[in-house]
Design a protein around this motif. Structure first.
Motif, mmCIF file in Angstrom:
data_model
loop_
_atom_site.group_PDB
_atom_site.id
_atom_site.type_symbol
_atom_site.label_atom_id
_atom_site.label_comp_id
_atom_site.label_asym_id
_atom_site.label_seq_id
_atom_site.Cartn_x
_atom_site.Cartn_y
_atom_site.Cartn_z
ATOM 1 N N LEU A 123 0.963 -1.295 -0.090
ATOM 2 C CA LEU A 123 0.591 -0.131 0.161
ATOM 3 C C LEU A 123 0.686 1.528 0.015
ATOM 4 O O LEU A 123 0.960 2.113 -0.966
ATOM 5 C CB LEU A 123 -0.739 -0.269 1.395
ATOM 6 N N GLY A 124 2.363 0.974 0.535
ATOM 7 C CA GLY A 124 2.896 2.638 0.779
ATOM 8 C C GLY A 124 3.516 2.586 0.255
ATOM 9 O O GLY A 124 3.441 3.402 -0.969
ATOM 10 N N ALA A 125 3.746 1.473 -1.484
ATOM 11 C CA ALA A 125 4.492 1.700 -2.145
ATOM 12 C C ALA A 125 3.328 1.761 -3.778
ATOM 13 O O ALA A 125 3.876 2.862 -3.714
ATOM 14 C CB ALA A 125 5.103 0.424 -3.113
ATOM 15 N N LEU A 134 4.965 7.525 4.502
ATOM 16 C CA LEU A 134 6.228 7.199 5.713
ATOM 17 C C LEU A 134 5.358 6.050 7.168
ATOM 18 O O LEU A 134 4.933 6.344 6.534
ATOM 19 C CB LEU A 134 6.803 8.508 7.103
ATOM 20 N N LEU A 135 6.757 4.861 6.340
ATOM 21 C CA LEU A 135 5.803 3.719 7.015
ATOM 22 C C LEU A 135 6.454 3.430 8.298
ATOM 23 O O LEU A 135 8.274 3.147 8.199
ATOM 24 C CB LEU A 135 6.184 2.683 6.007
ATOM 25 N N MET A 136 5.792 3.798 9.270
ATOM 26 C CA MET A 136 6.407 3.045 10.029
ATOM 27 C C MET A 136 6.059 1.455 11.141
ATOM 28 O O MET A 136 4.906 1.053 11.030
ATOM 29 C CB MET A 136 6.065 4.269 11.687
ATOM 30 N N ASP A 137 7.923 1.088 11.233
ATOM 31 C CA ASP A 137 8.027 -0.451 11.296
ATOM 32 C C ASP A 137 7.836 -0.270 13.327
ATOM 33 O O ASP A 137 8.428 -0.126 13.623
ATOM 34 C CB ASP A 137 8.693 -1.137 11.115
ATOM 35 N N LEU A 145 1.342 5.291 7.244
ATOM 36 C CA LEU A 145 0.979 4.480 7.529
ATOM 37 C C LEU A 145 1.805 3.436 8.537
ATOM 38 O O LEU A 145 3.243 3.400 8.880
ATOM 39 C CB LEU A 145 1.682 3.297 6.587
ATOM 40 N N ILE A 146 1.585 2.666 9.702
ATOM 41 C CA ILE A 146 2.064 1.895 10.706
ATOM 42 C C ILE A 146 1.725 0.479 10.453
ATOM 43 O O ILE A 146 0.753 0.474 10.665
ATOM 44 C CB ILE A 146 0.944 2.263 12.047
ATOM 45 N N ASP A 147 2.562 -0.086 10.183
ATOM 46 C CA ASP A 147 2.399 -1.840 10.710
ATOM 47 C C ASP A 147 2.688 -2.300 12.071
ATOM 48 O O ASP A 147 3.574 -2.506 12.447
ATOM 49 C CB ASP A 147 4.154 -2.246 9.946
ATOM 50 N N ALA A 148 1.835 -2.000 12.713
ATOM 51 C CA ALA A 148 1.389 -2.218 13.810
ATOM 52 C C ALA A 148 1.301 -3.775 14.816
ATOM 53 O O ALA A 148 1.420 -4.423 14.267
ATOM 54 C CB ALA A 148 -0.517 -2.112 14.443
ATOM 55 N N SER A 149 1.932 -3.116 15.985
ATOM 56 C CA SER A 149 1.812 -4.299 16.201
ATOM 57 C C SER A 149 1.047 -4.968 17.586
ATOM 58 O O SER A 149 1.048 -3.834 18.162
ATOM 59 C CB SER A 149 3.576 -5.259 16.427
ATOM 60 N N LEU A 150 0.798 -6.178 18.067
ATOM 61 C CA LEU A 150 0.421 -6.127 19.460
ATOM 62 C C LEU A 150 0.408 -6.624 20.090
ATOM 63 O O LEU A 150 1.983 -7.394 19.621
ATOM 64 C CB LEU A 150 -1.411 -7.026 18.572
#
Length: 293
Positions: free
Chosen positions: A42-44, A54-57, A125-130
């Motif tokens: 989606l970022g690409a 900005l993609l935050m991992d 975008l946040i690649d979210a971690s639970l």
């Protein structure tokens, strides 16, 4: 006329917003659902549309992290940006497609760190971690939108609904979007989303909306081997087309009020809170898992 009123309200929210950046958290309720791949593609897609991304991992460094998948090495983290040791541009690594990647491991910075303070405009975008309790981080809870990624199989559907219910009670979650990954039949994916949307509205009063679906595509694995997204490496492939459709749809999503930092402390989720409805929900979940209305 009914459409004009929401459009005017949407425009007013834009005018009153302190930042024009749209923040989207992407998460899955269990592992191996393709949430990281979805965030990257989606970022690409958004970057190819001319958006500043900005993609935050939030995941730990490893073979499946965004940095490893794209083979980039940022100079800093969100903690460095929050403490003003580095600027966001100085800390993040930029990929070939133009997406800026910034590690954002939960707990490394103050809970009230808002990405809108240092990324004005474009998309975050946040690649979210639970966490261990299955809750979202304070950063992910600041997002304008939460996109939940799931697979079209009974195990994933059941885990996704349970996870959404958990987030609802932990964070007073009231709205989210669904992205179905690994789809063989788009019509079946439409029915799946319709069933989940109906269940969420009926039993949780959670507003769910479709973000879209991504077809199963062997080019995804080929792109991963090349350390690129399928949108970059194979732009004509079915999955790449689907990600671009989702990216184009993001611009049409209405702006919603972002969560406030004071919501950082989740309220305990009591599994017995809806005990009288449990049987109904379990029957409804089994119906949805079978793909019938």
């Amino acid at each position: 006329m009914s459409k004009l009123v929401p459009d005017q309200a949407d425009g007013l929210r834009r005018l009153l917003a302190q930042s024009s950046a749209r923040v989207i958290a992407i998460a899955a309720m269990e592992r191996r659902q393709g949430a990281t791949t979805a965030a990257m593609n989606l970022g690409a897609a958004l970057a190819h549309m001319g958006k500043d991304v900005l993609l935050m991992d939030e995941h730990k460094a490893g073979a499946n992290s965004v940095c490893a998948a794209w083979s980039v090495d940022p100079l800093g983290t969100l903690a460095d940006v929050a403490s003003k040791r580095l600027t966001c541009e100085g800390a993040a690594a930029q990929t070939e497609c133009g997406v800026n990647v910034l590690p954002a491991l939960p707990g490394g910075q103050p809970d009230y760190t808002d990405p809108r303070l240092f990324w004005d405009g474009g998309v975050v975008l946040i690649d979210a971690s639970l966490d261990s309790a299955g809750h979202l981080s304070p950063l992910a809870r600041m997002a304008d939108e939460l996109v939940v990624v799931l697979q079209p199989n009974p195990t994933s559907i059941t885990a996704t609904y349970s996870g959404i219910k958990r987030l609802h009670y932990a964070h007073a979650l009231r709205q989210l979007r669904l992205l179905v990954n690994g789809v063989a039949d788009p019509e079946a994916a439409r029915r799946l989303m319709a069933n989940l949307i109906d269940t969420g509205s009926r039993y949780l009063a959670v507003s769910m909306q479709p973000a879209g679906w991504v077809r199963a595509d062997p080019h995804l694995q080929d792109a991963r081997r090349l350390r690129r997204t399928v949108v970059e490496a194979f732009p004509a492939s079915p999955a790449a087309v689907d990600f671009r459709v989702i990216g184009a749809g993001v611009a049409q999503w209405p702006w919603r009020p972002a969560a406030r930092p004071k919501d950082a402390e989740p309220t305990p989720w009591r599994p017995d809170a809806l005990a009288p409805q449990q049987g109904q929900e379990e029957r409804q979940s089994r119906v949805h898992s079978s793909g019938h209305h």
